[in-house]
Design a protein around this motif. Structure first.
Motif, mmCIF file in Angstrom:
data_model
loop_
_atom_site.group_PDB
_atom_site.id
_atom_site.type_symbol
_atom_site.label_atom_id
_atom_site.label_comp_id
_atom_site.label_asym_id
_atom_site.label_seq_id
_atom_site.Cartn_x
_atom_site.Cartn_y
_atom_site.Cartn_z
ATOM 1 N N ALA A 166 -15.691 10.655 -1.001
ATOM 2 C CA ALA A 166 -14.526 11.021 -0.414
ATOM 3 C C ALA A 166 -13.411 11.567 -1.471
ATOM 4 N N HIS A 167 -12.800 12.765 -1.248
ATOM 5 C CA HIS A 167 -11.783 13.188 -2.250
ATOM 6 C C HIS A 167 -10.356 13.266 -1.684
ATOM 7 N N PHE A 168 -9.345 12.832 -2.410
ATOM 8 C CA PHE A 168 -8.140 12.509 -2.095
ATOM 9 C C PHE A 168 -7.424 13.731 -1.400
ATOM 10 N N LEU A 169 -7.810 14.965 -2.010
ATOM 11 C CA LEU A 169 -7.139 16.101 -1.322
ATOM 12 C C LEU A 169 -7.731 16.598 -0.094
ATOM 13 N N GLN A 170 -9.091 16.158 0.220
ATOM 14 C CA GLN A 170 -9.578 16.695 1.562
ATOM 15 C C GLN A 170 -9.134 15.457 2.500
ATOM 16 N N LEU A 171 -8.892 14.358 2.195
ATOM 17 C CA LEU A 171 -8.364 13.168 2.791
ATOM 18 C C LEU A 171 -7.050 13.431 3.256
ATOM 19 N N TYR B 168 -17.815 8.782 2.397
ATOM 20 C CA TYR B 168 -17.696 8.763 3.756
ATOM 21 C C TYR B 168 -18.686 7.801 4.544
ATOM 22 N N GLY B 169 -18.356 7.241 5.532
ATOM 23 C CA GLY B 169 -19.388 6.321 6.274
ATOM 24 C C GLY B 169 -19.295 5.010 5.775
ATOM 25 N N ARG B 170 -19.525 4.837 4.609
ATOM 26 C CA ARG B 170 -19.709 3.532 4.037
ATOM 27 C C ARG B 170 -18.333 2.816 3.717
ATOM 28 N N ASP B 171 -17.477 3.776 3.048
ATOM 29 C CA ASP B 171 -16.300 3.244 2.848
ATOM 30 C C ASP B 171 -14.984 3.670 3.670
ATOM 31 N N VAL B 172 -15.082 4.801 4.073
ATOM 32 C CA VAL B 172 -14.161 5.335 4.750
ATOM 33 C C VAL B 172 -14.557 6.185 6.077
ATOM 34 N N ASN B 173 -13.902 6.374 7.016
ATOM 35 C CA ASN B 173 -14.217 6.993 8.240
ATOM 36 C C ASN B 173 -12.725 8.152 8.391
ATOM 37 N N VAL B 174 -13.201 9.257 8.799
ATOM 38 C CA VAL B 174 -12.022 10.349 9.371
ATOM 39 C C VAL B 174 -12.272 10.501 10.619
ATOM 40 N N CYS B 175 -11.334 10.403 11.593
ATOM 41 C CA CYS B 175 -11.684 10.535 13.012
ATOM 42 C C CYS B 175 -10.548 11.004 13.622
ATOM 43 N N ARG B 176 -10.698 11.478 14.883
ATOM 44 C CA ARG B 176 -9.453 11.739 15.991
ATOM 45 C C ARG B 176 -9.953 11.759 17.054
ATOM 46 N N CYS B 177 -8.762 11.617 18.092
ATOM 47 C CA CYS B 177 -9.233 11.693 19.594
ATOM 48 C C CYS B 177 -9.068 13.084 20.178
ATOM 49 N N VAL B 178 -10.252 13.231 20.693
ATOM 50 C CA VAL B 178 -10.116 14.735 21.220
ATOM 51 C C VAL B 178 -10.694 14.694 22.665
ATOM 52 N N PHE C 114 0.931 -1.144 -0.009
ATOM 53 C CA PHE C 114 -0.072 -0.180 0.016
ATOM 54 C C PHE C 114 0.901 1.207 -0.221
ATOM 55 N N LYS C 115 0.537 2.316 -0.926
ATOM 56 C CA LYS C 115 1.332 3.452 -0.902
ATOM 57 C C LYS C 115 0.089 4.511 -1.045
ATOM 58 N N LEU C 116 0.901 5.697 -0.927
ATOM 59 C CA LEU C 116 -0.191 6.972 -0.878
ATOM 60 C C LEU C 116 -0.832 7.049 -2.192
ATOM 61 N N THR C 117 -0.111 6.573 -3.335
ATOM 62 C CA THR C 117 -0.697 6.633 -4.535
ATOM 63 C C THR C 117 -1.959 5.643 -4.725
ATOM 64 N N ASP C 118 -1.884 4.700 -3.929
ATOM 65 C CA ASP C 118 -3.094 3.609 -3.749
ATOM 66 C C ASP C 118 -4.630 4.309 -3.224
ATOM 67 N N LEU C 119 -4.143 5.294 -2.280
ATOM 68 C CA LEU C 119 -5.313 6.092 -1.618
ATOM 69 C C LEU C 119 -5.776 6.861 -2.742
ATOM 70 N N LYS C 120 -5.159 7.494 -3.474
ATOM 71 C CA LYS C 120 -5.228 8.436 -4.453
ATOM 72 C C LYS C 120 -6.347 7.437 -5.667
ATOM 73 N N SER D 108 -10.466 7.942 -6.739
ATOM 74 C CA SER D 108 -10.804 8.039 -8.033
ATOM 75 C C SER D 108 -11.860 6.914 -8.473
ATOM 76 N N ARG D 109 -11.735 5.777 -7.937
ATOM 77 C CA ARG D 109 -12.966 4.651 -8.282
ATOM 78 C C ARG D 109 -14.119 4.943 -7.436
ATOM 79 N N GLY D 110 -14.286 5.893 -6.569
ATOM 80 C CA GLY D 110 -15.425 6.246 -5.799
ATOM 81 C C GLY D 110 -15.424 5.762 -4.487
ATOM 82 N N MET D 111 -14.979 6.639 -3.418
ATOM 83 C CA MET D 111 -15.311 6.104 -1.947
ATOM 84 C C MET D 111 -16.040 7.200 -1.291
#
Length: 424
Positions: free
Chosen positions: A119-124, A96-106, A81-87, A91-94
């Protein structure tokens, strides 16, 4: 996640067997990841530990830490897995919620930073770099076979699987898991295995921008308790046909009271009868676990998303053909009461379930197509012939244990049409 617990320093706390550490020598170099088959890939992932050694000495017994300290080995999993894989995935269509979650501990609590929709690569990348957010993939095996590479160090703490509440600590109830039994600092190229039920915590050390890891959870719902629940119904079904006591009615209004001594004693007696019958049983009726395993399994490794197995290939099987089973690890053969009959006099039928036509794109996502089983149903008279095919490297159709040649040809044609056998 629990707060950081201070190491005991006494060395007196009981816990699992010490974790074995295996360091690779730079001289020999790492074994290349082998994608020829699932078994070869697994062996290369845990190299230099052999598969037999892993399951004999570590599987569900004790932790295993494989360290690859040499800089030349830091990218051991880099090809997966590389960063280019995430991009590429974005592009194939991911979504939020269904395919990927973005979170942090606060302040010790998980905060979800998901946007709406795609979900867009630049935002992620922005959330990852600027907000130091965690990006979680849901069922990544739907997209490709990969494991995230460790980037940067990560501090892990393992706690005893069934440790009681630690009364000596004044912490929140959900954090009372005791003191850590093992602590590890994982670096790029390292692998850590710990047994079922081990409570764990991962922290990124101060000063590091980020760290990446993957947690692979395996063998869920495959305990002896699960297997007992799955097989007991079939055992009761068989016993009740011969034991009239199991077919007598329960006392009137029994379901309206909490419990009675009479009912407890009666059930205890039935359980002893079932245990005695179980001792002489050669085959257990296991239905739900086998079906669920196949229903939620990926299609064969070489078959992509199953499209290549939608239609049979090769020669059409005839009476004079020699056939063999293919993709045996993706097929289960089981005997169950006829599921198309609702009366008490259900006849047993032979059911074959397979994962050849399962979709990688919907794997483990709870889609409607995942509730549909792929397979065949045969009369119980076909069981011996099916076992011949299952247990033989190859077998002549005319040697199958069926009464007529028409039955033999019909059986192999059904299996061939479902892509379960091939003519050799």
């Amino acid at each position: 996640m629990p707060k950081k617990a201070k190491p005991t320093g006494s060395g007196k706390e009981e816990g699992p067997a010490p974790c074995k550490q295996m360091k690779l020598e730079a001289a020999g170099g790492p074994s290349a990841l082998n994608f020829d088959s699932p078994s070869s890939l697994f062996e290369s992932l845990i190299s230099p530990i052999k598969t037999e050694t892993f399951f004999k000495e570590f599987w569900e017994q004790k932790p295993l830490l494989i360290q690859r300290d040499d800089p030349a080995l830091a990218t051991y999993y880099g090809s997966l897995f590389k960063l280019t894989d995430l991009k590429s995935l974005c592009s194939r269509g991911m979504y939020y919620g269904r395919d990927v979650n973005v979170c942090r501990c606060v302040n010790g609590k998980k905060k979800v930073l998901n946007k709406d929709g795609k979900a867009h690569f630049l935002q992620l990348r922005k959330d990852f770099d600027q907000k130091r957010a965690t990006i979680q993939f849901h069922q990544p095996q739907r997209f490709k076979v990969f494991i995230l590479q460790l980037e940067g160090e990560k501090h892990w703490r393992l706690y005893h699987p069934t440790v009681p509440l630690a009364r000596e600590y004044s912490v929140e109830a959900e954090e009372r898991i005791g003191r850590p039994v093992h602590e590890f600092m994982l670096k790029p190229g390292d692998l850590l295995y710990f047994p079922r039920g081990t409570i764990h915590q991962a922290d990124t050390p101060a000063g590091l921008a980020h760290s990446t890891h993957v947690t692979i959870s395996t063998y869920q719902n495959n305990s002896w308790g699960d297997f007992l629940l799955d097989t007991i119904s079939g055992l009761v079904f068989d016993t009740a046909k011969e034991d009239v006591e199991l077919r007598t009615g329960i006392p009137r209004q029994l379901l309206l009271v909490e419990s009675t001594t009479v009912a407890t004693r009666r059930l205890s007696g039935f359980l002893r009868t079932l245990a005695d019958r179980l001792e002489g049983t050669k085959e257990l009726l296991s239905s739900d676990m086998k079906k669920d395993f196949i229903m939620h399994r990926l299609p064969p490794y070489s078959a992509g998303d199953g499209a290549e197995l939608s239609t049979p290939g090769g020669k059409l099987p005839r009476l004079d053909s020699v056939v063999r089973l293919q993709f045996k690890d993706h097929i289960v053969l089981t005997v169950l009461p006829d599921q198309d009959q609702s009366d008490e006099a259900q006849e047993k039928m032979v059911y074959i379930y397979h994962s050849l036509k399962n979709s990688r794109e919907t794997h483990m996502m709870g889609n409607e197509e995942e509730t549909e089983f792929h397979g065949l149903r045969f009369p119980l008279s076909h069981l011996d012939a099916l076992k011949q095919i299952w247990n033989s490297p190859a077998i002549s159709v005319k040697d199958l244990k069926l009464t007529t040649d028409e039955e033999k040809e019909s059986l192999v044609l059904s299996l061939w049409t479902e892509c379960l056998i091939q003519v050799v």
